[in-house]
Design a protein around this motif. Structure first.
Motif, PDB file in Angstrom:
ATOM      1  N   VAL A  16     -23.241  16.959 -54.979  1.00  0.00           N
ATOM      2  CA  VAL A  16     -21.802  16.526 -55.613  1.00  0.00           C
ATOM      3  C   VAL A  16     -21.154  15.493 -54.686  1.00  0.00           C
ATOM      4  CG1 VAL A  16     -19.571  17.392 -56.313  1.00  0.00           C
ATOM      5  CG2 VAL A  16     -21.579  18.675 -56.958  1.00  0.00           C
ATOM      6  N   LEU A  17     -21.194  15.890 -53.382  1.00  0.00           N
ATOM      7  CA  LEU A  17     -20.696  15.159 -52.333  1.00  0.00           C
ATOM      8  C   LEU A  17     -21.248  13.732 -52.174  1.00  0.00           C
ATOM      9  CD1 LEU A  17     -18.355  14.677 -49.902  1.00  0.00           C
ATOM     10  CD2 LEU A  17     -20.429  15.503 -48.417  1.00  0.00           C
ATOM     11  N   ALA A  18     -22.659  13.750 -52.212  1.00  0.00           N
ATOM     12  CA  ALA A  18     -23.146  12.298 -52.055  1.00  0.00           C
ATOM     13  C   ALA A  18     -22.944  11.601 -53.242  1.00  0.00           C
ATOM     14  CB  ALA A  18     -24.710  12.816 -51.972  1.00  0.00           C
ATOM     15  N   VAL A  19     -22.786  11.956 -54.371  1.00  0.00           N
ATOM     16  CA  VAL A  19     -22.407  11.062 -55.655  1.00  0.00           C
ATOM     17  C   VAL A  19     -21.017  10.660 -55.461  1.00  0.00           C
ATOM     18  CG1 VAL A  19     -22.043  11.112 -58.203  1.00  0.00           C
ATOM     19  CG2 VAL A  19     -24.056  12.210 -56.967  1.00  0.00           C
ATOM     20  N   VAL A  20     -20.217  11.727 -55.289  1.00  0.00           N
ATOM     21  CA  VAL A  20     -18.660  11.268 -55.339  1.00  0.00           C
ATOM     22  C   VAL A  20     -18.351  10.297 -54.056  1.00  0.00           C
ATOM     23  CG1 VAL A  20     -16.359  12.357 -55.038  1.00  0.00           C
ATOM     24  CG2 VAL A  20     -18.054  13.167 -56.595  1.00  0.00           C
ATOM     25  N   SER A  21     -18.866  10.754 -52.843  1.00  0.00           N
ATOM     26  CA  SER A  21     -18.569   9.824 -51.779  1.00  0.00           C
ATOM     27  C   SER A  21     -19.141   8.512 -51.928  1.00  0.00           C
ATOM     28  CB  SER A  21     -19.148  10.619 -50.570  1.00  0.00           C
ATOM     29  OG  SER A  21     -20.299  10.510 -50.410  1.00  0.00           O
ATOM     30  N   ALA A  22     -20.374   8.357 -52.478  1.00  0.00           N
ATOM     31  CA  ALA A  22     -21.148   6.938 -52.847  1.00  0.00           C
ATOM     32  C   ALA A  22     -20.116   6.127 -53.805  1.00  0.00           C
ATOM     33  CB  ALA A  22     -22.604   7.245 -53.197  1.00  0.00           C
ATOM     34  N   VAL A  23     -19.806   6.819 -54.888  1.00  0.00           N
ATOM     35  CA  VAL A  23     -18.956   6.029 -55.745  1.00  0.00           C
ATOM     36  C   VAL A  23     -17.756   5.300 -55.109  1.00  0.00           C
ATOM     37  CG1 VAL A  23     -17.543   6.205 -57.927  1.00  0.00           C
ATOM     38  CG2 VAL A  23     -19.809   6.997 -57.781  1.00  0.00           C
ATOM     39  N   VAL A  24     -16.955   6.339 -54.425  1.00  0.00           N
ATOM     40  CA  VAL A  24     -15.720   6.094 -53.714  1.00  0.00           C
ATOM     41  C   VAL A  24     -15.886   5.030 -52.804  1.00  0.00           C
ATOM     42  CG1 VAL A  24     -13.776   7.152 -52.438  1.00  0.00           C
ATOM     43  CG2 VAL A  24     -14.519   8.307 -54.286  1.00  0.00           C
ATOM     44  N   ALA A  25     -16.728   5.376 -51.822  1.00  0.00           N
ATOM     45  CA  ALA A  25     -17.135   4.274 -50.830  1.00  0.00           C
ATOM     46  C   ALA A  25     -17.635   2.782 -51.455  1.00  0.00           C
ATOM     47  CB  ALA A  25     -18.312   4.836 -49.889  1.00  0.00           C
ATOM     48  N   TYR A  26     -18.387   2.996 -52.629  1.00  0.00           N
ATOM     49  CA  TYR A  26     -18.752   1.550 -53.098  1.00  0.00           C
ATOM     50  C   TYR A  26     -17.429   0.823 -53.272  1.00  0.00           C
ATOM     51  CZ  TYR A  26     -20.896  -1.647 -56.080  1.00  0.00           C
ATOM     52  OH  TYR A  26     -21.321  -2.927 -56.514  1.00  0.00           O
ATOM     53  N   LEU A  27     -16.609   1.500 -54.203  1.00  0.00           N
ATOM     54  CA  LEU A  27     -15.313   0.885 -54.816  1.00  0.00           C
ATOM     55  C   LEU A  27     -14.402   0.478 -53.551  1.00  0.00           C
ATOM     56  CD1 LEU A  27     -14.453   3.641 -57.678  1.00  0.00           C
ATOM     57  CD2 LEU A  27     -15.562   1.263 -57.910  1.00  0.00           C
ATOM     58  N   VAL A  28     -14.276   1.166 -52.529  1.00  0.00           N
ATOM     59  CA  VAL A  28     -13.707   0.867 -51.516  1.00  0.00           C
ATOM     60  C   VAL A  28     -14.382  -0.153 -50.586  1.00  0.00           C
ATOM     61  CG1 VAL A  28     -12.460   1.582 -49.222  1.00  0.00           C
ATOM     62  CG2 VAL A  28     -12.473   2.971 -51.463  1.00  0.00           C
ATOM     63  N   ALA A  29     -15.435  -0.144 -50.174  1.00  0.00           N
ATOM     64  CA  ALA A  29     -16.089  -1.111 -49.286  1.00  0.00           C
ATOM     65  C   ALA A  29     -17.155  -1.783 -49.714  1.00  0.00           C
ATOM     66  CB  ALA A  29     -16.370  -0.196 -47.941  1.00  0.00           C
ATOM     67  N   GLY A  30     -17.635  -1.676 -51.020  1.00  0.00           N
ATOM     68  CA  GLY A  30     -18.760  -2.389 -51.627  1.00  0.00           C
ATOM     69  C   GLY A  30     -19.972  -1.805 -50.981  1.00  0.00           C
ATOM     70  N   THR A  31     -21.069  -2.633 -51.101  1.00  0.00           N
ATOM     71  CA  THR A  31     -22.442  -2.069 -50.746  1.00  0.00           C
ATOM     72  C   THR A  31     -22.736  -1.475 -49.217  1.00  0.00           C
ATOM     73  OG1 THR A  31     -23.357  -3.995 -52.293  1.00  0.00           O
ATOM     74  CG2 THR A  31     -24.923  -2.745 -50.750  1.00  0.00           C
ATOM     75  N   PRO A  32     -21.911  -2.017 -48.335  1.00  0.00           N
ATOM     76  CA  PRO A  32     -22.038  -1.234 -46.995  1.00  0.00           C
ATOM     77  C   PRO A  32     -21.378   0.202 -47.001  1.00  0.00           C
ATOM     78  CG  PRO A  32     -21.017  -3.661 -46.740  1.00  0.00           C
ATOM     79  CD  PRO A  32     -21.108  -3.322 -48.231  1.00  0.00           C
ATOM     80  N   GLY A  33     -20.289   0.432 -47.954  1.00  0.00           N
ATOM     81  CA  GLY A  33     -19.848   1.512 -47.923  1.00  0.00           C
ATOM     82  C   GLY A  33     -20.528   2.597 -48.897  1.00  0.00           C
ATOM     83  N   LEU A  34     -21.270   2.130 -49.754  1.00  0.00           N
ATOM     84  CA  LEU A  34     -22.335   2.989 -50.624  1.00  0.00           C
ATOM     85  C   LEU A  34     -23.539   3.296 -49.533  1.00  0.00           C
ATOM     86  CD1 LEU A  34     -23.702   3.840 -53.021  1.00  0.00           C
ATOM     87  CD2 LEU A  34     -24.976   1.578 -53.134  1.00  0.00           C
ATOM     88  N   TRP A  35     -23.921   2.627 -48.544  1.00  0.00           N
ATOM     89  CA  TRP A  35     -24.909   3.158 -47.720  1.00  0.00           C
ATOM     90  C   TRP A  35     -24.386   3.854 -46.644  1.00  0.00           C
ATOM     91  CZ3 TRP A  35     -29.891   2.663 -48.782  1.00  0.00           C
ATOM     92  CH2 TRP A  35     -30.448   1.874 -49.534  1.00  0.00           C
TER      93      TRP A  35
END
Length: 149
Positions: free
Chosen positions: A31-50
């Motif tokens: 759950v954390l991986a999915v939620v944080s990946a989405v939020v980080a992608y929205l905030v910082a783009g692909t680097p945030g996702l990684w």
């Protein structure tokens, strides 16, 4: 009532709390991986996702490895359990240092996302494991076998 027998409820195994802890921890990590990946992608783009994916992987594996090694060594002699836990801790430290050392010179990920999600994964997975242990019913008193007296 004649012919009716009382069957006591089954006694959970001694590893039931550990299995529950690992199960809750894995669910929380996913759950954390999915939620944080989405939020980080929205905030910082692909680097945030990684950064979020790497942070959740490193933090989650770090905590879950301990619970899994305790579960695996639960029926071993105490000295062996100590050796497994110490060896596992040293291996985890070495892997974490190597992974973070390799990532240090790279710029394809967001460092703030990695740091925040790493910290969150440590706290959330540990908390989920604690909830898993506390929700599991297990006997904490062993009754001596009756000798027929």
């Amino acid at each position: 009532m004649p012919g009716v027998t009382f069957t006591p409820p089954p006694v959970p195994s001694s590893t039931a709390p550990l299995r529950s802890a690992v199960r809750y921890g894995v669910i929380a990590l996913i759950v954390l991986a999915v939620v944080s990946a989405v939020v980080a992608y929205l905030v910082a783009g692909t680097p945030g996702l990684w950064g979020a994916l790497i942070g959740s992987a490193v933090g989650g594996v770090f905590i879950l490895a301990t619970a899994a090694s305790v579960l695996w060594s639960a029926n071993l002699p105490p000295t062996t359990v100590g050796a497994v836990l110490l060896g596992g801790w040293l291996a985890k430290m070495l892997v974490a240092i190597v992974v973070l050392g390799i990532l240090r010179g790279m710029d394809f990920y967001s460092r703030p996302a990695l740091g925040l999600v790493l910290l969150a994964s440590l706290l959330i997975v540990l908390g989920a494991e604690t909830v898993g242990v506390l929700r599991q019913r297990a006997p904490y008193v062993d009754t001596p076998p009756s000798d027929g007296k």
